[in-house]
Scaffold this motif. Structure first.
Motif, PDB file in Angstrom:
ATOM      1  N   GLU A 188     -49.558  23.333  32.873  1.00  5.95           N
ATOM      2  CA  GLU A 188     -48.547  24.654  33.655  1.00  5.95           C
ATOM      3  C   GLU A 188     -48.260  25.648  32.661  1.00  5.95           C
ATOM      4  O   GLU A 188     -48.370  26.778  33.230  1.00  5.95           O
ATOM      5  CB  GLU A 188     -47.594  23.665  34.386  1.00  5.95           C
ATOM      6  N   GLN A 189     -47.836  25.406  31.712  1.00 11.92           N
ATOM      7  CA  GLN A 189     -47.402  26.477  30.634  1.00 11.92           C
ATOM      8  C   GLN A 189     -48.738  27.292  30.439  1.00 11.92           C
ATOM      9  O   GLN A 189     -48.394  28.466  30.552  1.00 11.92           O
ATOM     10  CB  GLN A 189     -46.921  25.810  29.612  1.00 11.92           C
ATOM     11  N   CYS A 191     -51.403  27.683  32.336  1.00 17.01           N
ATOM     12  CA  CYS A 191     -51.725  28.388  33.575  1.00 17.01           C
ATOM     13  C   CYS A 191     -50.763  29.697  33.837  1.00 17.01           C
ATOM     14  O   CYS A 191     -51.205  30.935  34.049  1.00 17.01           O
ATOM     15  CB  CYS A 191     -51.543  27.586  34.794  1.00 17.01           C
ATOM     16  N   GLU A 192     -49.453  29.533  33.667  1.00 15.29           N
ATOM     17  CA  GLU A 192     -48.572  30.470  33.580  1.00 15.29           C
ATOM     18  C   GLU A 192     -48.971  31.720  32.838  1.00 15.29           C
ATOM     19  O   GLU A 192     -48.914  32.843  33.107  1.00 15.29           O
ATOM     20  CB  GLU A 192     -47.048  30.294  33.353  1.00 15.29           C
ATOM     21  N   THR A 196     -50.247  35.329  34.133  1.00 12.00           N
ATOM     22  CA  THR A 196     -49.475  36.421  33.876  1.00 12.00           C
ATOM     23  C   THR A 196     -50.108  37.570  33.120  1.00 12.00           C
ATOM     24  O   THR A 196     -49.932  38.699  33.518  1.00 12.00           O
ATOM     25  CB  THR A 196     -48.059  36.072  33.253  1.00 12.00           C
ATOM     26  N   LEU A 212     -52.769  33.502  41.090  1.00 11.73           N
ATOM     27  CA  LEU A 212     -51.220  33.293  41.218  1.00 11.73           C
ATOM     28  C   LEU A 212     -50.704  32.523  42.467  1.00 11.73           C
ATOM     29  O   LEU A 212     -49.974  31.459  42.201  1.00 11.73           O
ATOM     30  CB  LEU A 212     -50.411  34.770  41.011  1.00 11.73           C
ATOM     31  N   VAL A 215     -51.824  28.854  41.865  1.00 11.74           N
ATOM     32  CA  VAL A 215     -50.611  28.279  40.894  1.00 11.74           C
ATOM     33  C   VAL A 215     -49.593  27.860  41.658  1.00 11.74           C
ATOM     34  O   VAL A 215     -48.783  26.722  41.602  1.00 11.74           O
ATOM     35  CB  VAL A 215     -50.372  29.140  39.784  1.00 11.74           C
ATOM     36  N   ARG A 216     -48.775  28.980  42.636  1.00  8.62           N
ATOM     37  CA  ARG A 216     -47.442  28.752  43.172  1.00  8.62           C
ATOM     38  C   ARG A 216     -47.851  27.543  44.225  1.00  8.62           C
ATOM     39  O   ARG A 216     -46.834  26.891  44.419  1.00  8.62           O
ATOM     40  CB  ARG A 216     -47.274  29.903  43.870  1.00  8.62           C
ATOM     41  N   GLN A 219     -47.299  24.217  42.567  1.00 10.20           N
ATOM     42  CA  GLN A 219     -46.027  24.025  42.248  1.00 10.20           C
ATOM     43  C   GLN A 219     -45.246  23.870  43.531  1.00 10.20           C
ATOM     44  O   GLN A 219     -43.891  23.906  43.386  1.00 10.20           O
ATOM     45  CB  GLN A 219     -45.574  25.309  41.692  1.00 10.20           C
TER      46      GLN A 219
END
Length: 394
Positions: A188-189, A191-192, A196, A212, A215-216, A219
């Protein structure tokens, strides 16, 4: 006999010299011929020409500047032919000639071979991420050359192309972390961080915004995903269809429609799909997704039905939408058979949806006949130009 052996070696050397001379005389015309055939959509015809080109340049002392473009061309031909293993082997040869991507793009150096290998590698997972990251390193280095100096118009175009490539590479790596490497502790880290950077590198590009949103959604942040998708749509949805340079390619918009459906944005998804069908009414996946999308819309209409009825037909909006959904799915399956499409899961799901709708609507009309409420769908197969108006199912 003692003299015949050296004589044989001389013959081989002479043959090698002939290959080198052949490369000088024929490499250019062969390269142009193969490139033209590929651009004209004739990869089968381009393949033997490109293979002959590679043989012309097979000498050990042939300049890398000649061999790299030939390998790049052959790799792209194999990709067009669906020969993933062959393409991968060709790009691996190119990596040996330019292992760090430091050779110029004018000789097919740079990042492209790494990015292809990221998509073609056998193992996927970390190997794929490694290739994406190797390509990203090259692109960051190349973009750094444009910083702090005045740029010509051509430089700005090249810079934008490289930004888009870097953004797509970062998105590709992020998608691997969401799938193959999703169980990694730092997935997850990572991916962020990747998404970004992708959004910062190419803020006017649709793909990082779609990644993005993906990913959201993973989550369970639905509103954030919807916001990213809305921004992605705003970049191009009002543009005319002929503005190809600013509109995402067909596969990207197919992916977008799926994300919109997953994010409970079915109306926007249907708008995208209608445009796709207007461009290519032989897309099995677009017809399938449109049918599924309309089915989802019908479900929402059922939940929020306020007893509004069609004056003439006496049918509620849900029935009209379901019939439109059935039309899309019937067209999907018809094309599936005609084109010998290979996606058993798609076919099975389409058939399940149709069976469910037939239980509500009754049997589907015979081929060539329209549902009672669907006059606006008549002629869709014959008149592609009026596709948008005919496909308005809601």
């Amino acid at each position: 006999m003692a003299k015949s052996k050296p004589s044989k070696k001389k013959g081989k050397k002479g043959q090698q010299t002939g290959v080198q001379e052949l490369s000088v005389e024929m490499a250019g015309p062969l390269f142009e011929q193969a490139t033209e055939l590929l651009q004209e959509g004739q990869p089968n015809e381009a393949l033997p020409v490109a293979q002959k080109l590679i043989k012309c340049l097979s000498g050990s002392d042939v300049d890398t500047a000649l061999r790299l473009p030939a390998l790049d061309l052959l790799g792209e031909i194999y990709i067009e032919l669906g020969e993933a293993d062959e393409a991968r082997n060709v790009f691996l040869q190119a990596v040996k000639l330019d292992p760090d991507g430091s050779l110029g793009n004018e000789v097919s150096g740079g990042a492209d071979k790494f990015l292809w290998l990221a998509q073609l590698c056998d193992q996927g997972g970390q190997e794929s991420v490694d290739w994406f990251e190797k390509g990203a390193v090259v692109l960051r280095r190349e973009l750094g050359q444009y910083e702090g100096r005045a740029l010509s118009e051509q430089d700005e175009v090249i810079q934008e192309i490289k930004r888009t490539k870097l953004s797509n590479a970062l998105c590709g790596a992020a998608e691997v972390y969401m799938t193959d490497l999703s169980w990694n502790e730092d997935a997850e880290q990572r991916c962020e961080a990747l998404v970004t950077e992708a959004c910062m590198v190419a803020p006017e590009s649709c793909e990082p915004l779609q990644t993005l949103a993906s990913v959201r959604l993973s989550q369970s942040k639905l509103e954030d995903a919807q916001a990213a998708l809305a921004r992605s749509l705003e970049l191009w949805i009002e543009l005319p269809p002929e503005d190809l340079s600013a509109i995402p390619d067909f596969p990207t918009r197919i992916s977008l429609s799926r994300l919109l459906m997953e994010a409970d944005m079915e109306e926007q998804a249907l708008e995208v799909l209608e445009r796709l069908i207007a461009e290519d009414d032989h897309s099995v996946e677009a017809w399938y997704l449109g049918g599924w999308c309309l089915h989802l819309l019908a479900g929402k209409q059922d939940e929020n039905n306020t007893a509004a009825k069609e004056e003439d037909e006496g049918k509620d909006q849900k029935t009209i939408t379901l019939k439109s959904s059935r039309d899309w799915l019937l067209r999907c399956l018809k094309l599936y058979s005609k084109l010998e499409y290979e996606d058993e899961r798609l076919k099975t799901h389409a058939e399940e949806l149709l069976e469910e709708m037939n239980q509500v609507l009754g049997p589907a009309p015979a081929e060539g006949e329209a549902d009672d409420d669907d006059e606006e769908w008549e002629g869709i197969e014959e008149d592609e130009e009026d596709g948008d108006a005919q496909m308005a199912g809601t």
